[in-house]
Scaffold this motif. Sequence first.
Motif, PDB file in Angstrom:
ATOM      1  N   PHE A 171      34.226  43.947  44.346  1.00 46.00           N
ATOM      2  CA  PHE A 171      34.434  45.389  44.419  1.00 46.00           C
ATOM      3  C   PHE A 171      34.875  45.773  45.821  1.00 46.00           C
ATOM      4  N   PRO A 172      35.645  46.838  45.951  1.00 51.00           N
ATOM      5  CA  PRO A 172      36.076  47.277  47.283  1.00 51.00           C
ATOM      6  C   PRO A 172      34.872  47.555  48.183  1.00 51.00           C
ATOM      7  N   ALA A 173      35.059  47.305  49.481  1.00 52.68           N
ATOM      8  CA  ALA A 173      33.989  47.562  50.454  1.00 52.68           C
ATOM      9  C   ALA A 173      33.579  49.024  50.373  1.00 52.68           C
ATOM     10  N   GLY A 174      32.295  49.256  50.455  1.00 55.64           N
ATOM     11  CA  GLY A 174      31.772  50.613  50.410  1.00 55.64           C
ATOM     12  C   GLY A 174      31.454  51.113  49.007  1.00 55.64           C
ATOM     13  N   SER A 175      31.855  50.373  48.000  1.00 53.76           N
ATOM     14  CA  SER A 175      31.528  50.807  46.638  1.00 53.76           C
ATOM     15  C   SER A 175      30.064  50.470  46.369  1.00 53.76           C
ATOM     16  N   PRO A 176      29.469  51.091  45.359  1.00 55.27           N
ATOM     17  CA  PRO A 176      28.047  50.846  45.084  1.00 55.27           C
ATOM     18  C   PRO A 176      27.720  49.376  44.825  1.00 55.27           C
ATOM     19  N   SER A 177      28.657  48.626  44.283  1.00 58.00           N
ATOM     20  CA  SER A 177      28.414  47.206  43.992  1.00 58.00           C
ATOM     21  C   SER A 177      29.374  46.380  44.824  1.00 58.00           C
ATOM     22  N   SER A 178      29.073  46.184  46.093  1.00 58.82           N
ATOM     23  CA  SER A 178      29.984  45.462  46.969  1.00 58.82           C
ATOM     24  C   SER A 178      29.758  43.952  46.958  1.00 58.82           C
ATOM     25  N   LEU A 179      28.776  43.465  46.167  1.00 57.91           N
ATOM     26  CA  LEU A 179      28.529  42.031  46.062  1.00 57.91           C
ATOM     27  C   LEU A 179      29.387  41.438  44.953  1.00 57.91           C
ATOM     28  N   ALA A 180      29.683  40.165  45.064  1.00 55.68           N
ATOM     29  CA  ALA A 180      30.411  39.474  43.994  1.00 55.68           C
ATOM     30  C   ALA A 180      29.511  39.386  42.763  1.00 55.68           C
ATOM     31  N   VAL A 181      30.061  39.694  41.617  1.00 56.39           N
ATOM     32  CA  VAL A 181      29.306  39.680  40.366  1.00 56.39           C
ATOM     33  C   VAL A 181      29.907  38.614  39.461  1.00 56.39           C
ATOM     34  N   PRO A 182      29.248  37.472  39.273  1.00 55.70           N
ATOM     35  CA  PRO A 182      29.803  36.444  38.393  1.00 55.70           C
ATOM     36  C   PRO A 182      29.506  36.765  36.920  1.00 55.70           C
ATOM     37  N   PHE A 183      30.448  36.435  36.057  1.00 51.79           N
ATOM     38  CA  PHE A 183      30.214  36.508  34.634  1.00 51.79           C
ATOM     39  C   PHE A 183      31.057  35.438  33.971  1.00 51.79           C
ATOM     40  N   ARG A 184      30.773  35.130  32.704  1.00 53.25           N
ATOM     41  CA  ARG A 184      31.479  34.061  32.006  1.00 53.25           C
ATOM     42  C   ARG A 184      32.425  34.655  30.975  1.00 53.25           C
ATOM     43  N   VAL A 185      33.581  34.025  30.866  1.00 54.72           N
ATOM     44  CA  VAL A 185      34.588  34.447  29.909  1.00 54.72           C
ATOM     45  C   VAL A 185      34.927  33.244  29.042  1.00 54.72           C
ATOM     46  N   LYS A 186      34.785  33.368  27.737  1.00 52.98           N
ATOM     47  CA  LYS A 186      35.177  32.268  26.850  1.00 52.98           C
ATOM     48  C   LYS A 186      36.678  32.332  26.636  1.00 52.98           C
ATOM     49  N   VAL A 187      37.309  31.178  26.746  1.00 50.74           N
ATOM     50  CA  VAL A 187      38.753  31.096  26.572  1.00 50.74           C
ATOM     51  C   VAL A 187      39.030  30.089  25.464  1.00 50.74           C
ATOM     52  N   ALA A 188      39.639  30.547  24.390  1.00 52.24           N
ATOM     53  CA  ALA A 188      40.029  29.649  23.304  1.00 52.24           C
ATOM     54  C   ALA A 188      41.538  29.535  23.312  1.00 52.24           C
ATOM     55  N   PHE A 189      42.060  28.351  23.006  1.00 53.66           N
ATOM     56  CA  PHE A 189      43.508  28.252  23.002  1.00 53.66           C
ATOM     57  C   PHE A 189      44.035  28.088  21.596  1.00 53.66           C
ATOM     58  N   GLY A 190      45.319  28.315  21.459  1.00 53.97           N
ATOM     59  CA  GLY A 190      45.953  28.264  20.150  1.00 53.97           C
ATOM     60  C   GLY A 190      46.912  29.412  19.967  1.00 53.97           C
ATOM     61  N   LYS A 191      46.597  30.571  20.550  1.00 57.04           N
ATOM     62  CA  LYS A 191      47.484  31.720  20.443  1.00 57.04           C
ATOM     63  C   LYS A 191      48.217  31.904  21.751  1.00 57.04           C
ATOM     64  N   VAL A 192      49.497  32.057  21.662  1.00 52.80           N
ATOM     65  CA  VAL A 192      50.320  32.316  22.831  1.00 52.80           C
ATOM     66  C   VAL A 192      51.323  33.398  22.466  1.00 52.80           C
ATOM     67  N   THR A 193      51.824  34.091  23.459  1.00 52.60           N
ATOM     68  CA  THR A 193      52.832  35.104  23.224  1.00 52.60           C
ATOM     69  C   THR A 193      54.193  34.514  23.560  1.00 52.60           C
ATOM     70  N   VAL A 194      55.064  34.538  22.610  1.00 52.17           N
ATOM     71  CA  VAL A 194      56.399  33.978  22.792  1.00 52.17           C
ATOM     72  C   VAL A 194      57.418  34.891  22.121  1.00 52.17           C
ATOM     73  N   SER A 195      58.695  34.632  22.372  1.00 53.21           N
ATOM     74  CA  SER A 195      59.723  35.447  21.746  1.00 53.21           C
ATOM     75  C   SER A 195      59.888  35.058  20.287  1.00 53.21           C
ATOM     76  N   SER A 196      60.365  36.011  19.490  1.00 51.34           N
ATOM     77  CA  SER A 196      60.502  35.765  18.051  1.00 51.34           C
ATOM     78  C   SER A 196      61.731  34.918  17.762  1.00 51.34           C
ATOM     79  N   GLY A 197      61.830  34.445  16.532  1.00 55.12           N
ATOM     80  CA  GLY A 197      62.968  33.654  16.114  1.00 55.12           C
ATOM     81  C   GLY A 197      62.896  32.197  16.491  1.00 55.12           C
ATOM     82  N   ALA A 198      61.758  31.715  16.938  1.00 53.91           N
ATOM     83  CA  ALA A 198      61.622  30.320  17.352  1.00 53.91           C
ATOM     84  C   ALA A 198      61.472  29.425  16.125  1.00 53.91           C
ATOM     85  N   THR A 199      61.992  28.206  16.235  1.00 59.33           N
ATOM     86  CA  THR A 199      61.841  27.223  15.165  1.00 59.33           C
ATOM     87  C   THR A 199      61.334  25.909  15.743  1.00 59.33           C
ATOM     88  N   LEU A 200      60.543  25.214  14.942  1.00 60.56           N
ATOM     89  CA  LEU A 200      60.023  23.891  15.294  1.00 60.56           C
ATOM     90  C   LEU A 200      60.733  22.848  14.448  1.00 60.56           C
TER      91      LEU A 200
END
Length: 141
Positions: free
Chosen positions: A21-50
């Motif tokens: 958080f920016p200096a001087g804000s009420p929570s100026s300490l680093a706050v760790p949290f966990r984010v689950k990341v699953a793969f399989g979905k990606v953003t790509v342009s349409s019309g692609a063929t395999l």
Amino acid sequence: SAKVTVPVPVPPTCLQVVIRFPAGSPSSLAVPFRVKVAFGKVTVSSGATLTLAADRSTASTQELIRLTGTLDPPQGTVLLQVQQSVDAMGFLDFPVTTMTLPDGSFGLWVRTRRVGTSEFRVLAYLEGTKVASNAVTVQIS
């Protein structure tokens, strides 16, 4: 709010993200949290063929089969799931995945113990839509 961009490929794991958080804000300490990341979905342009090709049309059980192909137009690195159908029983996920290279090409080796007519294909999620390659047939004896 903050936006976190994670490059593909991402292993199915947890990432440690620290928000400062920016200096001087009420929570100026680093706050760790966990984010689950699953793969399989990606953003790509349409019309692609395999497209997919196999280096052989017959193989013995457990013999290596080389599968190669392209994603056109190239989309950077895209996760591909290999699927197999034996004797036209329907496609199921094969325990192999691969990634396209930035030029859209990919290659991998598979082997199977399942005797019969095996069809292989690869799947990708392009703009949230499942896209399948053509199937290649290999007779396994």
